[in-house]
Motif scaffolding. Structure first.
Motif, PDB file in Angstrom:
ATOM      1  N   SER A   4       0.922   5.245   1.710  1.00 26.26           N
ATOM      2  CA  SER A   4       0.286   6.137   2.676  1.00 26.26           C
ATOM      3  C   SER A   4       0.111   7.533   2.095  1.00 26.26           C
ATOM      4  O   SER A   4       0.811   7.936   1.158  1.00 26.26           O
ATOM      5  N   GLU A  59      -2.703   2.473   9.890  1.00 27.23           N
ATOM      6  CA  GLU A  59      -2.751   3.274   8.665  1.00 27.23           C
ATOM      7  C   GLU A  59      -2.906   2.421   7.413  1.00 27.23           C
ATOM      8  O   GLU A  59      -3.577   2.826   6.464  1.00 27.23           O
ATOM      9  N   ARG A  60      -2.284   1.248   7.402  1.00 22.86           N
ATOM     10  CA  ARG A  60      -2.431   0.404   6.214  1.00 22.86           C
ATOM     11  C   ARG A  60      -3.896   0.032   6.014  1.00 22.86           C
ATOM     12  O   ARG A  60      -4.416   0.083   4.900  1.00 22.86           O
ATOM     13  N   TYR A  83      -5.880   3.031   4.650  1.00 24.79           N
ATOM     14  CA  TYR A  83      -5.606   3.442   3.267  1.00 24.79           C
ATOM     15  C   TYR A  83      -5.655   2.294   2.260  1.00 24.79           C
ATOM     16  O   TYR A  83      -5.619   2.543   1.051  1.00 24.79           O
ATOM     17  N   THR A 110       6.353  -1.657   2.637  1.00 24.21           N
ATOM     18  CA  THR A 110       5.963  -0.786   1.516  1.00 24.21           C
ATOM     19  C   THR A 110       5.578   0.557   2.133  1.00 24.21           C
ATOM     20  O   THR A 110       6.354   1.136   2.860  1.00 24.21           O
ATOM     21  N   SER A 111       4.404   1.089   1.856  1.00 21.68           N
ATOM     22  CA  SER A 111       3.857   2.344   2.401  1.00 21.68           C
ATOM     23  C   SER A 111       4.378   3.589   1.692  1.00 21.68           C
ATOM     24  O   SER A 111       3.799   4.667   1.837  1.00 21.68           O
ATOM     25  N   ARG A 119       4.906   1.780  13.234  1.00 23.07           N
ATOM     26  CA  ARG A 119       5.933   2.206  12.273  1.00 23.07           C
ATOM     27  C   ARG A 119       7.300   2.375  12.930  1.00 23.07           C
ATOM     28  O   ARG A 119       8.326   1.952  12.390  1.00 23.07           O
ATOM     29  N   ASP A 155       3.814  -4.085   7.183  1.00 14.57           N
ATOM     30  CA  ASP A 155       3.117  -2.886   6.715  1.00 14.57           C
ATOM     31  C   ASP A 155       4.084  -1.840   6.194  1.00 14.57           C
ATOM     32  O   ASP A 155       3.805  -1.151   5.205  1.00 14.57           O
ATOM     33  N   TYR A 156       5.234  -1.703   6.859  1.00 15.38           N
ATOM     34  CA  TYR A 156       6.181  -0.670   6.452  1.00 15.38           C
ATOM     35  C   TYR A 156       7.322  -1.239   5.619  1.00 15.38           C
ATOM     36  O   TYR A 156       8.367  -0.604   5.460  1.00 15.38           O
ATOM     37  N   MET A 192       0.949   6.466  13.366  1.00 16.74           N
ATOM     38  CA  MET A 192       0.973   5.254  12.553  1.00 16.74           C
ATOM     39  C   MET A 192       1.351   4.066  13.429  1.00 16.74           C
ATOM     40  O   MET A 192       2.503   3.961  13.873  1.00 16.74           O
ATOM     41  N   TRP A 202       0.849  -1.189   0.000  1.00 12.17           N
ATOM     42  CA  TRP A 202       0.000   0.000   0.000  1.00 12.17           C
ATOM     43  C   TRP A 202       0.884   1.238   0.000  1.00 12.17           C
ATOM     44  O   TRP A 202       2.101   1.141   0.167  1.00 12.17           O
TER      45      TRP A 202
END
Length: 769
Positions: free
Chosen positions: A57, A392-393, A396, A156-157, A328, A153-154, A325, A55
């Motif tokens: 952000s 947050e993932r 969004y 990507t982002s 993160r 999750d982080y 977030m 994803w």
């Protein structure tokens, strides 16, 4: 010496991490085959998990706006009118820039570069760990990274985490392969550390303790000189930052320091961030504790130095109030902990159960990484806790997730994205926004974005935040009912000073507050003046040496009023300001006839400049509807339909107008035209469903509602309408399920609550009910 080596080899199995060069010759081949297979499977698993969860952000698009301006020739600027560093990760920006310059497309580019950095880091760590760890330890250690919500999750982002992870792994591999701290190795490690700090300055806490230990062990002038030479990239960046931007730190740092918040308040929010991680993603903090414990149980200066760095980073995170977030800031300490775990090993009794323990803990969190689906994030309120910390993932993912249900070409899809695109088409000179990522990027270089959270605004970054943030309270009420505290970490709301909007519009100092003018004049010299002028460098000295004239008292919130701007400058060419003025006049009970006419003229001019843009015509249609001129709007849309590029959206808009005029069969026909052109358009499905329901075709309405909520899983009002349609069709149990889901998504939906009470009464009155 030989005796000590034999003793260490005999003890290695008990630690669960037998060095490869000491394994018995007869046992070597099967072990190598087993861990090679396990490593290959883990790499595949991690790649699959990263892709499923990929994803971008909204915050990443703040950096993307600077990249877009840089590639377009405006320099490293967020608003092209001034030199302000609105990003925290220079190295990540420079890594993404050539790829964006090549592709001209940011969504796929950022996802691909992020995923590749993450996969290389994971693979490099696995290959390094194979030299010491067997298959069981590999599965357990690397499995943590596959199951950690924070790490995945982080991965990507669009933020800098993947590059930080890659640099950390490279640093650790070189650190543990350095048997003697030679000046050459120390220099190489210093270069990696310097790059890591350029990538994100606070990661110095992770790199510097280990580097300091090596320098202490070497205790030579050559090693110190080499280490200092290794920091040339960081020194170069700081020199450039001071010359170009006028400050050594990013604007975001000033925005998050000049708040007036007390240290106990920061700690309260920081501890809430820890508590959120334990609830949301318990494997992350558990693994951090386990990795640090492993380093303490098998003490070694290099391992301990890495552990100290991880501890310092966690303490630092708490000290700054955590983040909004979820997880993160724990991703990098987690990676350090896993590196330590793989390096040290585990007791023999835990070696084989470790993968199963890891899997069990990884399944305890609110959303295990391997269970992500294309409909993830439908219930937004489940992604926000009472401290304002968000998954947050999940928030969004429906907008920007790689595997969400909307076509890739349409991502991101959000109100902020639409605001930006409309500003670009309308050549709007100014936007006043809070969530500035999507809006800023899609608005383009022609629009100056005033960010009332101050991330990209040099003046407001140096003003104290308001006492209590009503926008945060509204956000919480819409998503989760209520939040604790008067502010949200990372979103420090400032009042827009009177006269500031006009100062931006006319490029001079029109502030009403005389006390603010010296500060603003200095900032204008620094960010807009000639780089080498003597006046600018005197201003740089004043601002960096603390003579900023800031006031520490936190003011009460004052909403941004734009009607006075319109009244002083009625010819202002900003659609957003005119729209704001109309809204303010309506709230005051004053006729907004004059600004409405100006707004209509501006929309007509925009539509004439962009005759193929459905969005430009839709803005004009909206202002006609607002004035009650529905038939005129219908005639206008029929005239423009053959010329627009996005005909699906245009047919959908025409259908809405026809439905308002009472022509339900005509409206239904237009919605079907829209869906023939774009079968994934959620609004057309939902509008078709409502038109069919009003025509009495409940079977068709139910099917259209289900299609609509499939492509827009957050349409809570659609679930409410679906429940009503199912009830009308006699499907009471299914209706109750739909209405319960509508209320989960929006507890304040009075219509859904009323429908649910009626349907439950109908079911209770049914024979056998």
């Amino acid at each position: 010496m030989a005796g000590r080596q034999k003793k260490r080899a005999a003890e290695a199995p008990a630690r669960g991490a037998m060095p490869r060069d000491e394994a018995p010759a007869g046992a070597r081949q099967p072990a190598v085959a087993a861990d090679a297979i396990v490593l290959a499977l883990l790499i595949v698993l991690y790649a699959v998990v990263v892709v499923r969860n990929a994803w971008l952000s909204d915050d990443a698009y703040i950096t993307f706006r600077t990249i877009d301006n840089f590639v377009a020739g405006y320099g490293l600027r967020w608003n092209v009118a001034e030199r302000v560093q609105a990003y925290t990760h220079p190295l990540w920006l420079f890594v993404l820039t050539p790829f964006y310059a090549l592709t001209g497309e940011i969504y796929r580019t950022a996802l691909l570069v992020s995923a590749l950095c993450s996969l290389v880091a994971f693979t490099l760590l696995g290959l390094h760990a194979r030299r010491r760890a067997d298959a069981w330890l590999l599965a357990g250690g690397l499995g943590i990274l596959c199951l950690s919500r924070a790490f995945v999750d982080y991965s990507t982002s669009g933020l800098e985490n993947p590059l930080t992870h890659l640099l950390l792994v490279g640093f650790a591999v070189l650190l543990f392969e350095t048997r003697a701290p030679s000046p050459r190795r120390i220099g190489a490690l210093a270069v990696i550390a310097a790059l890591g700090i350029v990538n994100r300055m606070d990661t110095a806490l992770l790199f510097l303790p280990a580097l300091a230990v090596l320098l202490w062990q070497a205790r030579s002038r050559a090693a110190l000189v080499t280490a200092l030479a290794g920091f040339i990239p960081f020194a170069f960046w700081e020199a450039f930052s001071l010359v170009y931007y006028g400050f050594p730190f990013p604007n975001t740092a000033y925005a998050k320091l000049a708040t007036g918040i007390s240290r106990p308040e920061y700690w309260q929010h920081g501890l809430a961030y820890v508590a959120n991680s334990l609830r949301w993603d318990p494997i992350t903090l558990t693994a951090i504790a386990g990795g640090l414990a492993a380093a303490l149980l098998a003490p070694d200066r290099r391992r301990l130095s890495l552990a100290v760095g991880a501890v310092l980073y966690v303490v630092y995170t708490v000290n700054i109030g955590g983040d909004f977030m979820a997880g993160r800031f724990f991703a990098a300490p987690l990676l350090v902990a896993v590196i330590l775990l793989l390096e040290v090993g585990v007791p023999s009794w835990l070696r084989r159960p470790l993968p199963f323990v890891v899997f069990g803990v990884g399944c305890v969190g609110t959303a295990p990484t391997f269970l992500t689906t294309s409909g993830d994030g439908a219930v937004m309120r489940e992604a926000l806790d009472r401290a304002g910390i968000a998954d947050e993932r999940r928030i969004y993912f429906p907008l920007s997730g790689a595997l969400s249900r909307r076509p890739v070409a349409d991502r991101p899809v959000s109100l902020s994205h639409e605001i930006g695109l409309r500003a670009r088409e309308q050549a709007d000179p100014v936007l006043i926004e809070g969530a500035v990522g999507y809006a800023g990027f899609f608005a383009g270089p022609g629009t100056y974005v005033i960010d009332f959270h101050a991330l990209g605004d040099p003046l407001m970054a140096r003003l104290p935040m308001v006492q209590s943030d009503p926008l945060y309270a509204e956000f919480c009420a819409a998503l989760s009912g209520a939040c604790e505290g008067a502010w949200r970490t990372g979103h420090y709301l400032r009042n827009v000073p009177d006269g500031y909007v006009e100062s931006i519009l006319f490029d001079d100092d029109r502030l009403a507050d005389a006390e603010l003018r010296p500060l603003y004049d200095d900032l204008r010299r620094i960010t807009r003046g000639p780089i080498w002028s003597a006046e600018r460098w005197r201003a740089i000295a004043r601002q960096n040496l603390g003579n900023s004239g800031l006031r520490s008292a936190r003011p009460a919130y004052q909403p941004v009023l734009v009607a006075p701007v319109y009244e002083r400058h009625p010819d202002v060419g900003s659609a957003r300001l005119l729209r704001g003025a109309v809204s303010e006049y309506n709230q005051r009970g004053v006729s907004p006839a004059a600004p409405l006419l100006k707004l209509e003229a501006l929309y007509r001019a925009t539509a004439a400049r962009h005759p193929t843009s459905w969005r430009a015509h839709a803005s004009l249609v909206g202002i006609l509807r607002e004035q009650g001129r529905v038939q005129e709007a219908i005639d206008y849309m029929r005239q423009q339909l053959p010329h627009v590029r996005d005909q699906a959206g245009a047919y959908d808009e025409l259908g809405v107008l026809l439905m308002e005029s009472g022509d339900l069969p005509g409206a239904s026909e237009q919605f079907q035209h829209a869906l023939q052109l774009d079968p994934t358009l959620p609004s057309a499905h939902l509008n078709l469903a409502r038109s069919r329901a009003r025509l009495g075709d409940m079977t068709g309405a139910i099917e259209a509602f289900r299609q609509g909520v499939y492509f827009d899983p957050r349409a809570s009002d659609a679930y409410s309408d679906l429940g009503a349609a199912l009830a009308a069709d006699g499907q009471l149990d299914a209706a109750i399920d739909a209405l319960h889901l509508a209320l989960r998504m929006n507890p304040g939906d009075a219509n859904a609550r009323g429908n649910l009470a009626e349907v439950e009464a109908m079911r209770a009155a049914r024979p056998g009910g």
